[in-house]
Scaffold this motif. Sequence first.
Motif, PDB file in Angstrom:
ATOM      1  N   ASN A  88      -1.535   4.291  -5.641  1.00  0.00           N
ATOM      2  CA  ASN A  88      -2.912   4.409  -6.123  1.00  0.00           C
ATOM      3  C   ASN A  88      -3.297   5.889  -6.149  1.00  0.00           C
ATOM      4  O   ASN A  88      -3.798   6.438  -5.172  1.00  0.00           O
ATOM      5  CB  ASN A  88      -3.856   3.620  -5.217  1.00  0.00           C
ATOM      6  N   VAL A 117      -8.945   1.535  -5.835  1.00  0.00           N
ATOM      7  CA  VAL A 117      -7.842   1.453  -4.870  1.00  0.00           C
ATOM      8  C   VAL A 117      -7.813   0.068  -4.235  1.00  0.00           C
ATOM      9  O   VAL A 117      -6.757  -0.570  -4.099  1.00  0.00           O
ATOM     10  CB  VAL A 117      -7.982   2.553  -3.798  1.00  0.00           C
ATOM     11  N   THR A 121      -4.896  -2.782  -4.989  1.00  0.00           N
ATOM     12  CA  THR A 121      -4.164  -3.307  -3.835  1.00  0.00           C
ATOM     13  C   THR A 121      -4.287  -4.822  -3.771  1.00  0.00           C
ATOM     14  O   THR A 121      -3.295  -5.537  -3.549  1.00  0.00           O
ATOM     15  CB  THR A 121      -4.695  -2.671  -2.540  1.00  0.00           C
ATOM     16  N   ARG A 122      -5.489  -5.332  -3.974  1.00  0.00           N
ATOM     17  CA  ARG A 122      -5.693  -6.786  -3.959  1.00  0.00           C
ATOM     18  C   ARG A 122      -4.890  -7.464  -5.077  1.00  0.00           C
ATOM     19  O   ARG A 122      -4.288  -8.521  -4.879  1.00  0.00           O
ATOM     20  CB  ARG A 122      -7.183  -7.099  -4.117  1.00  0.00           C
ATOM     21  N   LEU A 125      -0.909  -7.055  -4.200  1.00  0.00           N
ATOM     22  CA  LEU A 125      -0.391  -7.400  -2.877  1.00  0.00           C
ATOM     23  C   LEU A 125       0.502  -8.645  -2.886  1.00  0.00           C
ATOM     24  O   LEU A 125       1.537  -8.650  -2.199  1.00  0.00           O
ATOM     25  CB  LEU A 125      -1.547  -7.565  -1.886  1.00  0.00           C
ATOM     26  N   VAL A 136       2.403   0.290  -0.034  1.00  0.00           N
ATOM     27  CA  VAL A 136       1.198   0.709  -0.747  1.00  0.00           C
ATOM     28  C   VAL A 136       0.963   2.167  -0.376  1.00  0.00           C
ATOM     29  O   VAL A 136       0.895   2.511   0.813  1.00  0.00           O
ATOM     30  CB  VAL A 136      -0.030  -0.126  -0.341  1.00  0.00           C
ATOM     31  N   ASN A 138      -1.670   5.227  -0.926  1.00  0.00           N
ATOM     32  CA  ASN A 138      -3.019   5.555  -1.389  1.00  0.00           C
ATOM     33  C   ASN A 138      -3.273   7.051  -1.257  1.00  0.00           C
ATOM     34  O   ASN A 138      -3.108   7.626  -0.179  1.00  0.00           O
ATOM     35  CB  ASN A 138      -4.059   4.781  -0.580  1.00  0.00           C
ATOM     36  N   SER A 165      -6.941   2.404   4.169  1.00  0.00           N
ATOM     37  CA  SER A 165      -5.486   2.451   4.306  1.00  0.00           C
ATOM     38  C   SER A 165      -5.056   2.209   5.751  1.00  0.00           C
ATOM     39  O   SER A 165      -4.110   1.447   6.011  1.00  0.00           O
ATOM     40  CB  SER A 165      -4.946   3.800   3.830  1.00  0.00           C
ATOM     41  N   VAL A 179       2.004   0.759   4.600  1.00  0.00           N
ATOM     42  CA  VAL A 179       0.885   1.449   3.959  1.00  0.00           C
ATOM     43  C   VAL A 179       0.937   2.922   4.326  1.00  0.00           C
ATOM     44  O   VAL A 179       1.008   3.275   5.510  1.00  0.00           O
ATOM     45  CB  VAL A 179      -0.479   0.862   4.374  1.00  0.00           C
TER      46      VAL A 179
END
Length: 269
Positions: A88, A117, A121-122, A125, A136, A138, A165, A179
């Motif tokens: 992201n 972001v 991610t949602r 995932l 992930v 960020n 995050s 992450v």
Amino acid sequence: MKLAQRVAVVTGAGGGIGRAIALSLAQRGCHLALADINGATAELAAAEARTFGVRATHHQLDVACRYAVRTLPPVVRAAHGRVDLLVNNAGVALGGTFEQVSEEDFDWLMEINFHAVVRMTRAFLPLLKASDDACVVNLSSLYGLIAPPGQAAYAASKFAVRGFSNALRHELAGTSVGVTVVHPGGVNTAIARNARVPAAAPEEEVERGRKIMQKLLPMPASEAGEIIVRGIERRQARILVGSDAKIASLLERLAPVSYWNLLRKAIKA
């Protein structure tokens, strides 16, 4: 993390740090789905990535559009079959004090820098959790470590990315998904030059601020991208890009309230 034959989604991949990350991943044999609001620049980045022998697709994407984000995962899955890495990176800048910045501009920045972001991610995932080894990544900022005056909106968004995050990492502990939060310092990209400024801000103040910011951006994007990808390979939870980010992180820990007095003197010098 072994990146060869993995599949990465990178937002803001048409230029700057996003493009540099994409090319560093391609050099390691990682296949790419490159997204950018400018479809033409995403296409150019994908073409360059393919010179390294990887599969690279390009996708025009406004990360602030809920529908566009929600519909991207099936498109990427159809093209690549899987997703192992989500970067992201897409972001915008906004100068001006809190009183100068309009509510509309503040919300515009938060939609792109933070809410996108969360949405990306949602959306991805479930695909990431289907991978045996996923991450992930960020992009926060130096201003997700410290909060200088004139950056209330930008710092708020990047501190939010940092908090999101860190909490997500704890929630996903024990799964195949890691992450990583990245704090780039001064990287020479167009984000500062293209920053939105309030209409109420005096022109001479805006120009002075842009000149100061440009002096604080010494690192080439290609170097930043390589540092970030090396950190991803090492599965680092936090990546500090540049000596300025490392110094700011240390100062914030040593003097969490008064660090700006020290940094202000250094910047003026």
